[in-house]
Design a protein around this motif. Structure first.
Motif, short mmCIF file in Angstrom:
data_model
loop_
_atom_site.label_atom_id
_atom_site.label_comp_id
_atom_site.label_asym_id
_atom_site.label_seq_id
_atom_site.Cartn_x
_atom_site.Cartn_y
_atom_site.Cartn_z
N GLU A 74 31.27 34.13 30.13
CA GLU A 74 30.99 34.66 31.55
C GLU A 74 32.36 35.19 32.04
O GLU A 74 32.44 36.20 32.50
CB GLU A 74 30.72 33.57 32.20
CG GLU A 74 30.43 34.03 33.72
CD GLU A 74 29.18 35.12 34.08
OE1 GLU A 74 29.06 35.69 35.00
OE2 GLU A 74 28.56 35.44 32.97
N ALA A 75 33.44 34.60 31.79
CA ALA A 75 34.78 35.00 32.09
C ALA A 75 35.30 36.33 31.29
O ALA A 75 35.64 37.20 32.16
CB ALA A 75 35.90 33.97 31.88
N ARG A 77 33.07 38.57 30.21
CA ARG A 77 32.17 39.50 30.85
C ARG A 77 32.78 40.15 32.14
O ARG A 77 32.65 41.32 32.59
CB ARG A 77 30.79 39.14 31.12
CG ARG A 77 29.80 40.13 31.47
CD ARG A 77 28.40 39.76 31.61
NE ARG A 77 28.41 38.59 33.11
CZ ARG A 77 28.35 39.11 34.16
NH1 ARG A 77 28.26 40.34 34.53
NH2 ARG A 77 28.50 38.19 35.10
N LEU A 78 32.97 39.21 33.08
CA LEU A 78 33.73 39.64 34.39
C LEU A 78 34.81 40.20 34.36
O LEU A 78 35.13 41.13 34.96
CB LEU A 78 33.85 38.26 35.21
CG LEU A 78 32.44 37.47 35.65
CD1 LEU A 78 32.98 36.08 36.35
CD2 LEU A 78 31.62 38.45 36.57
N ALA A 79 35.66 39.88 33.39
CA ALA A 79 37.01 40.55 33.21
C ALA A 79 36.60 42.04 32.71
O ALA A 79 37.42 42.91 33.01
CB ALA A 79 37.89 39.77 32.12
N GLN A 81 33.96 43.92 33.17
CA GLN A 81 33.53 44.53 34.29
C GLN A 81 34.63 44.74 35.27
O GLN A 81 34.27 45.95 36.01
CB GLN A 81 32.44 43.47 35.08
CG GLN A 81 31.58 44.04 36.19
CD GLN A 81 30.53 43.30 36.91
OE1 GLN A 81 30.94 42.14 37.07
NE2 GLN A 81 29.47 43.54 36.55
N HIS A 82 35.32 44.07 35.53
CA HIS A 82 36.52 44.51 36.66
C HIS A 82 37.32 45.52 35.99
O HIS A 82 37.88 46.42 36.65
CB HIS A 82 37.35 43.08 36.84
CG HIS A 82 38.42 43.51 37.69
ND1 HIS A 82 38.71 43.47 39.06
CD2 HIS A 82 39.82 43.51 37.15
CE1 HIS A 82 39.70 43.71 39.52
NE2 HIS A 82 40.71 43.61 38.48
N GLU A 85 35.50 48.76 36.34
CA GLU A 85 35.54 49.21 37.56
C GLU A 85 36.94 50.01 38.04
O GLU A 85 36.99 50.87 38.91
CB GLU A 85 35.05 48.15 38.48
CG GLU A 85 34.84 48.44 40.16
CD GLU A 85 33.94 49.48 40.26
OE1 GLU A 85 34.08 50.19 41.23
OE2 GLU A 85 33.03 49.38 39.57
#
Length: 315
Positions: A74-75, A77-79, A81-82, A85
């Motif tokens: 999850e970390a 994936r979020l990284a 995604q960030h 963006e």
């Protein structure tokens, strides 16, 4: 339920169950200490050892491992995604990284020699596009006579069409009167493929048609259709030795090759080197460059080699 450590609670969150409390405190402390290092390989090793030494609690330990792995994914994936963006919102002048290098020498006595070598490499990586800009200059004088004068500027955009397949473009300018030309321009476009892409090594090749214009030192000018082949190979031999560009007093080497062939002239540029890391940003580099031109003036050699020692600063 016994009080759990902050590290374990942060990882397990809502996944915590009474079964987790059955993990012996000393085992839990060992797992927490491994997690605190941030070393994924070490954490997995500790989980494996804990299950081997505590077979009666193997199920509970594996449950902790499953939660930790999910948290890592999850970390990640979020990284990602960030990062995407950030790329989408960045301007064309943002997100560039690169390195600059400079080397010089001076000798006096029986002969007087002086030389200067500078280079700048810039790169901008997007979601699908990558832009690379290279510029270099080599200048040398021996006993008051210029013995080397070479300049190069190149721009190469790439578009990732798939996991391994990409399209490239290339625009390049060169000046090297000792190879028989004042100005040489080349443009090319084609496809490339990443043959190897692992944590320790990458290998990619590219090929396509090219168009080259050469303004010779004798005043004549020729333009021809050509073919281009390129190869780039990087290999991290260990944590401190890499076969290309990065790596704490580290040795690293690099190699790239670019071959352009037309009906009257074949050129080959081969560059390899070894880097010694001084700090996170500063490295010293020993490099070897070979340049071959099949069609040069009668009084010039078709092959030039250059060994350089330079300082490299990454940014």
């Amino acid at each position: 339920m016994p009080t759990r450590t902050i590290a374990a609670a942060a990882l397990c969150g809502l996944f915590a169950t009474p079964a987790f409390a059955e993990v012996p405190p000393d085992v839990q402390a060992m797992i927490d200490a491994a997690i605190a290092t941030g070393d994924k390989a070490k954490v997995e090793t500790v989980f494996d050892l804990a299950k081997q030494t505590q077979p009666d609690h193997a199920e509970e330990i594996e449950a902790l491992a499953v939660v930790w792995r999910a948290d890592q994914e999850e970390a990640k994936r979020l990284a990602e995604q960030h990062k995407q963006e950030e790329i989408r919102q960045a301007g064309m002048l943002d997100l560039w990284s690169g390195e600059g290098q400079v080397g010089a020498f001076l000798s006096t006595g029986n002969s007087e020699d002086a030389g200067l070598s500078v280079a700048l490499n810039l790169k901008r990586e997007g979601i699908d596009w990558t832009h690379a800009l290279r510029a270099s200059a080599d200048y040398q004088r021996s006993n008051g006579v210029t013995s080397r004068e070479r300049y190069l500027v190149a721009y190469e955009p790439r578009f990732q069409m798939g996991e391994n397949l990409f399209a490239y473009g290339l625009a390049q300018y060169e000046h090297d009167k000792f190879q028989g030309f004042d100005h040489r321009y080349a443009v090319s476009g084609g496809v490339g493929y990443t043959l190897l892409d692992s944590d320790s090594a990458t290998l990619s090749i590219k090929a396509g048609p090219a168009y080259r214009v050469t303004q010779r030192t004798d005043g004549t000018s020729v333009d021809r259709i050509a073919g281009l082949f390129g190869m780039d190979f990087d290999w991290e031999l260990s944590d401190r030795i890499t076969f290309t560009q990065d790596a704490n007093a580290v040795a690293e080497t690099g190699a790239e090759a670019l071959l352009i062939v037309d009906s009257a002239n074949t050129t080959l540029n081969l560059l390899s080197g070894i880097d010694f890391k001084v700090s996170d940003r500063l490295r010293s580099r020993l490099s070897y460059q070979l340049e071959y031109n099949s069609n040069v003036p009668a009084d010039q050699s078709s092959t030039d080699t250059l060994t350089r020692f330079t300082l490299v600063y990454g940014f």
